[in-house]
Enzyme design. Structure first.
Site, PDB file in Angstrom:
ATOM      1  N   ILE A 102       0.838  -1.201   0.000  1.00  0.00           N
ATOM      2  CA  ILE A 102       0.000   0.000   0.000  1.00  0.00           C
ATOM      3  C   ILE A 102       0.874   1.252   0.000  1.00  0.00           C
ATOM      4  O   ILE A 102       1.993   1.227   0.516  1.00  0.00           O
ATOM      5  CB  ILE A 102      -0.959  -0.014   1.215  1.00  0.00           C
ATOM      6  CG1 ILE A 102      -1.938   1.167   1.187  1.00  0.00           C
ATOM      7  CG2 ILE A 102      -0.204  -0.110   2.528  1.00  0.00           C
ATOM      8  CD1 ILE A 102      -3.054   1.082   2.226  1.00  0.00           C
ATOM      9  N   CYS A 103       0.344   2.325  -0.575  1.00  0.00           N
ATOM     10  CA  CYS A 103       0.948   3.656  -0.564  1.00  0.00           C
ATOM     11  C   CYS A 103       2.198   3.670  -1.454  1.00  0.00           C
ATOM     12  O   CYS A 103       2.128   3.381  -2.631  1.00  0.00           O
ATOM     13  CB  CYS A 103       1.240   4.082   0.872  1.00  0.00           C
ATOM     14  SG  CYS A 103       1.634   5.835   1.070  1.00  0.00           S
ATOM     15  N   ALA A 104       3.362   3.975  -0.900  1.00  0.00           N
ATOM     16  CA  ALA A 104       4.600   3.965  -1.672  1.00  0.00           C
ATOM     17  C   ALA A 104       5.164   2.559  -1.825  1.00  0.00           C
ATOM     18  O   ALA A 104       5.967   2.295  -2.720  1.00  0.00           O
ATOM     19  CB  ALA A 104       5.640   4.871  -1.011  1.00  0.00           C
ATOM     20  N   TYR A 123       0.469   5.213  -4.180  1.00  0.00           N
ATOM     21  CA  TYR A 123       0.263   6.602  -3.794  1.00  0.00           C
ATOM     22  C   TYR A 123       0.540   7.501  -5.002  1.00  0.00           C
ATOM     23  O   TYR A 123       1.527   7.280  -5.721  1.00  0.00           O
ATOM     24  CB  TYR A 123       1.194   6.958  -2.633  1.00  0.00           C
ATOM     25  CG  TYR A 123       0.897   8.296  -2.022  1.00  0.00           C
ATOM     26  CD1 TYR A 123      -0.128   8.443  -1.098  1.00  0.00           C
ATOM     27  CD2 TYR A 123       1.634   9.415  -2.390  1.00  0.00           C
ATOM     28  CE1 TYR A 123      -0.419   9.672  -0.536  1.00  0.00           C
ATOM     29  CE2 TYR A 123       1.358  10.659  -1.830  1.00  0.00           C
ATOM     30  CZ  TYR A 123       0.325  10.783  -0.912  1.00  0.00           C
ATOM     31  OH  TYR A 123       0.049  12.005  -0.367  1.00  0.00           O
ATOM     32  N   SER A 149      -2.631  -0.868  -3.138  1.00  0.00           N
ATOM     33  CA  SER A 149      -3.588   0.148  -2.718  1.00  0.00           C
ATOM     34  C   SER A 149      -2.912   1.511  -2.662  1.00  0.00           C
ATOM     35  O   SER A 149      -1.687   1.608  -2.610  1.00  0.00           O
ATOM     36  CB  SER A 149      -4.170  -0.237  -1.356  1.00  0.00           C
ATOM     37  OG  SER A 149      -5.232   0.608  -0.993  1.00  0.00           O
TER      38      SER A 149
END
Length: 188
Positions: A102-104, A123, A149
């Site tokens: 998720i994210c980075a 992200y 995500s």
């Protein structure tokens, strides 16, 4: 029941990590919080301390069905520069085990070479690190045994997608209902 591990390094985004741990444990999915830096703890990006269950040097990755990577820029930098993490991401992927980020942190999957031809998300602004991926405009994307995500705001959706993958749609729905969550958006 499935067994998962979540890799925690200093600079991890706290909500992304704790949401996954909390919801998987609510769903009775065994998840270990792993200290990537072998200190038994990690400090989040907002100085929240995590007490980890185990150090990375003390685990047998073969015992796990899923590897989960939370974001946070500094935490992701540590993960992406950890050869053991990159090797295990590749191994989990090749064995058909779940790889989730998720994210980075999906950029770690890109560096590990497992996103080529896969649908993925991260992200905003980190898409160049999704080497070879088909970037999707969705909060959570599942393509085979890979779940990605966008970030903190999508952490519940991300955790529920992991629960669905490991325990089935009924368990994900039950968990969402228990926390009074109306649903989640997964492409794939």
């Amino acid at each position: 029941m499935a067994k998962a591990l979540i890799c925690l390094a200093d600079g991890v985004e706290e909500i992304e990590a704790l949401t996954v741990v909390d919801l998987l444990r609510r769903a009775s999915i065994d998840i270990d919080m792993v200290s990537v830096q072998n200190r038994g703890r990690a400090t989040g990006s907002h100085r929240i301390q995590f007490e980890c269950d185990v150090n990375i040097k003390d685990i047998d990755f073969k015992e796990y069905d899923a590897i989960i990577l939370p974001g946070g820029k500094k935490g992701t930098d540590t993960l992406i520069n950890n050869v053991k993490i990159l090797d295990e991401v590749q191994t989990f992927f090749e064995k058909g085990k779940l790889v989730a980020a998720i994210c980075a942190a999906p950029t770690v999957l890109g560096k590990a070479g497992i996103l080529r031809g896969k649908k993925a998300i991260c992200y905003p602004g980190f898409e160049n690190g999704l080497l070879g991926a088909d970037v999707q405009p969705s909060n959570v994307v599942r393509d085979g045994n890979v779940i990605t995500s966008r970030g903190l705001g999508t952490a519940v959706d991300f955790a529920l997608a992991i629960i669905e993958y490991l325990g089935g749609q009924e368990l994900a729905k039950k968990t969402a209902d228990e926390i009074v969550y109306d649903g989640y958006d997964v492409v794939g």
